[in-house]
Design a protein around this motif. Structure first.
Motif, PDB file in Angstrom:
ATOM      1  N   PRO A  50      -5.627  14.803  12.844  1.00  0.00           N
ATOM      2  CA  PRO A  50      -4.624  13.923  13.446  1.00  0.00           C
ATOM      3  C   PRO A  50      -3.541  13.551  12.429  1.00  0.00           C
ATOM      4  CG  PRO A  50      -6.834  13.204  14.012  1.00  0.00           C
ATOM      5  CD  PRO A  50      -6.984  14.251  12.948  1.00  0.00           C
ATOM      6  N   LEU A  51      -2.394  13.179  12.907  1.00  0.00           N
ATOM      7  CA  LEU A  51      -1.257  12.882  12.043  1.00  0.00           C
ATOM      8  C   LEU A  51      -1.549  11.767  11.048  1.00  0.00           C
ATOM      9  CD1 LEU A  51       1.577  13.069  14.743  1.00  0.00           C
ATOM     10  CD2 LEU A  51       1.123  14.715  12.910  1.00  0.00           C
ATOM     11  N   ARG A  52      -2.245  10.741  11.465  1.00  0.00           N
ATOM     12  CA  ARG A  52      -2.418   9.550  10.632  1.00  0.00           C
ATOM     13  C   ARG A  52      -3.765   9.465   9.917  1.00  0.00           C
ATOM     14  NH1 ARG A  52       1.663   5.994  11.473  1.00  0.00           N
ATOM     15  NH2 ARG A  52       2.936   6.256  13.354  1.00  0.00           N
ATOM     16  N   VAL A  53      -4.635  10.453  10.081  1.00  0.00           N
ATOM     17  CA  VAL A  53      -5.933  10.365   9.423  1.00  0.00           C
ATOM     18  C   VAL A  53      -5.754  10.546   7.914  1.00  0.00           C
ATOM     19  CG1 VAL A  53      -6.524  12.820   9.512  1.00  0.00           C
ATOM     20  CG2 VAL A  53      -8.338  11.123   9.596  1.00  0.00           C
ATOM     21  N   SER A  54      -6.532   9.827   7.129  1.00  0.00           N
ATOM     22  CA  SER A  54      -6.386   9.862   5.663  1.00  0.00           C
ATOM     23  C   SER A  54      -7.030  11.102   5.068  1.00  0.00           C
ATOM     24  CB  SER A  54      -7.015   8.618   5.054  1.00  0.00           C
ATOM     25  OG  SER A  54      -8.429   8.657   5.192  1.00  0.00           O
ATOM     26  N   MET A  55      -6.572  11.472   3.880  1.00  0.00           N
ATOM     27  CA  MET A  55      -7.179  12.592   3.171  1.00  0.00           C
ATOM     28  C   MET A  55      -8.632  12.279   2.826  1.00  0.00           C
ATOM     29  SD  MET A  55      -5.267  15.181   3.073  1.00  0.00           S
ATOM     30  CE  MET A  55      -6.395  16.095   2.004  1.00  0.00           C
ATOM     31  N   ALA A  56      -8.925  10.996   2.615  1.00  0.00           N
ATOM     32  CA  ALA A  56     -10.312  10.612   2.314  1.00  0.00           C
ATOM     33  C   ALA A  56     -11.227  10.963   3.487  1.00  0.00           C
ATOM     34  CB  ALA A  56     -10.387   9.122   2.003  1.00  0.00           C
ATOM     35  N   ASN A  57     -10.756  10.715   4.705  1.00  0.00           N
ATOM     36  CA  ASN A  57     -11.548  11.042   5.880  1.00  0.00           C
ATOM     37  C   ASN A  57     -11.707  12.565   6.029  1.00  0.00           C
ATOM     38  OD1 ASN A  57     -12.004   8.417   6.654  1.00  0.00           O
ATOM     39  ND2 ASN A  57     -10.307   8.335   8.105  1.00  0.00           N
ATOM     40  N   ILE A  58     -10.631  13.273   5.748  1.00  0.00           N
ATOM     41  CA  ILE A  58     -10.693  14.733   5.829  1.00  0.00           C
ATOM     42  C   ILE A  58     -11.696  15.280   4.818  1.00  0.00           C
ATOM     43  CG2 ILE A  58      -9.386  16.861   5.436  1.00  0.00           C
ATOM     44  CD1 ILE A  58      -6.920  15.380   6.541  1.00  0.00           C
ATOM     45  N   GLU A  59     -11.628  14.773   3.577  1.00  0.00           N
ATOM     46  CA  GLU A  59     -12.558  15.219   2.537  1.00  0.00           C
ATOM     47  C   GLU A  59     -13.995  14.875   2.913  1.00  0.00           C
ATOM     48  OE1 GLU A  59     -11.942  16.975  -0.096  1.00  0.00           O
ATOM     49  OE2 GLU A  59      -9.766  17.045   0.124  1.00  0.00           O
TER      50      GLU A  59
END
Length: 252
Positions: A50-59
């Motif tokens: 999603p556009l606003r999801v953080s890189m921390a969440n992605i990692e």
């Protein structure tokens, strides 16, 4: 002693993450979607977020799915290593209908290419190019011939087997998919993969019958396989052969 670090890289990679003993360079694509999705294809790992999801969440998602990602990347690497490749030059050999097709370049050849049988499971494709033509020019001319020939041959096989299956097909589309060999829709449209020309005719015919059978039964229920088996009794062995032998890695 530490295990060696493996490296997997998407050619359009935007980010890199350490997953287990591997360094994975992946392509991050952001959009208006609601969740994070991971996709391992021929190019490598693509992460859709999603556009606003953080890189921390992605990692965090990547680390949670590390074992799955690495297993898929390893499968892709092994498949790539085993996949035969084509050298686009005079005399090159391509697998064709269970045999070999050799490219023969000479300017006097018919403009659209000419296929000649020269032995059992052996063909020569004459192309109107000089012997020292660039690889890109050779591939482009083979591409054009291959698509025309695939459409002609597939149409012939569809016309042959449709009456036996008891259906009527309406249109044919060619596909460039890596792993999907065909599809059918209720409106009678059929899609067949041009890579099927690399396989023996019985294998190609199995896929044709498979897709025609879907015009009667749109799922893979026992009734569907009964329809397939009525026209292609050896379908199980042919299906296994299709899965066991990779097609060459080339792009139309």
């Amino acid at each position: 002693m530490n295990a060696p670090v493996l490296a997997y890289a998407h050619p359009q990679a935007t980010h890199t993450a350490p997953l287990g003993h591997a360094s994975v360079a992946y392509l991050l694509v952001r959009s208006s979607r609601r969740s994070i999705g991971l996709e391992v294809g021929d190019s490598g790992l693509t992460v859709r977020a999603p556009l606003r999801v953080s890189m921390a969440n992605i990692e965090s998602v990547l680390q949670g799915k590390a074992q799955w990602v690495l297993s898929k990347l390893d499968e892709r690497h092994t498949r790539t290593q085993l996949t035969p490749r084509i050298e686009w030059q005079h005399g090159a050999l391509l697998p064709y209908l269970g045999g070999t097709l050799q490219l023969s370049l000479h300017p006097a050849a018919p403009r659209g290419g000419e296929l000649l049988a020269v032995g059992e499971y052996r063909w020569v494709l004459h192309l109107a190019l000089p012997v020292d033509a660039p690889a890109a020019s050779i591939r482009a001319l083979v591409n054009a011939w291959w698509l025309r020939h695939a459409r002609t041959l597939f149409t012939e096989r569809l016309q042959r087997f449709a009456p036996a299956v008891g259906v009527q097909w309406q249109s044919l589309r060619l596909s460039n998919a890596r792993t999907r060999w065909g599809s059918a829709k209720e409106d009678g449209s059929i899609m067949l993969n041009w890579r099927l020309l690399h396989f023996r005719m019985p294998v190609l015919d199995y896929v044709v019958v498979h897709e025609l059978a879907h015009l009667r039964v749109m799922d893979h229920s026992p009734r569907f396989w009964t329809v397939v088996g009525a026209t292609c009794p050896d379908y199980a062995r042919l299906r296994a052969e299709l899965r066991q032998h990779p097609a060459p890695d080339w792009v139309l």
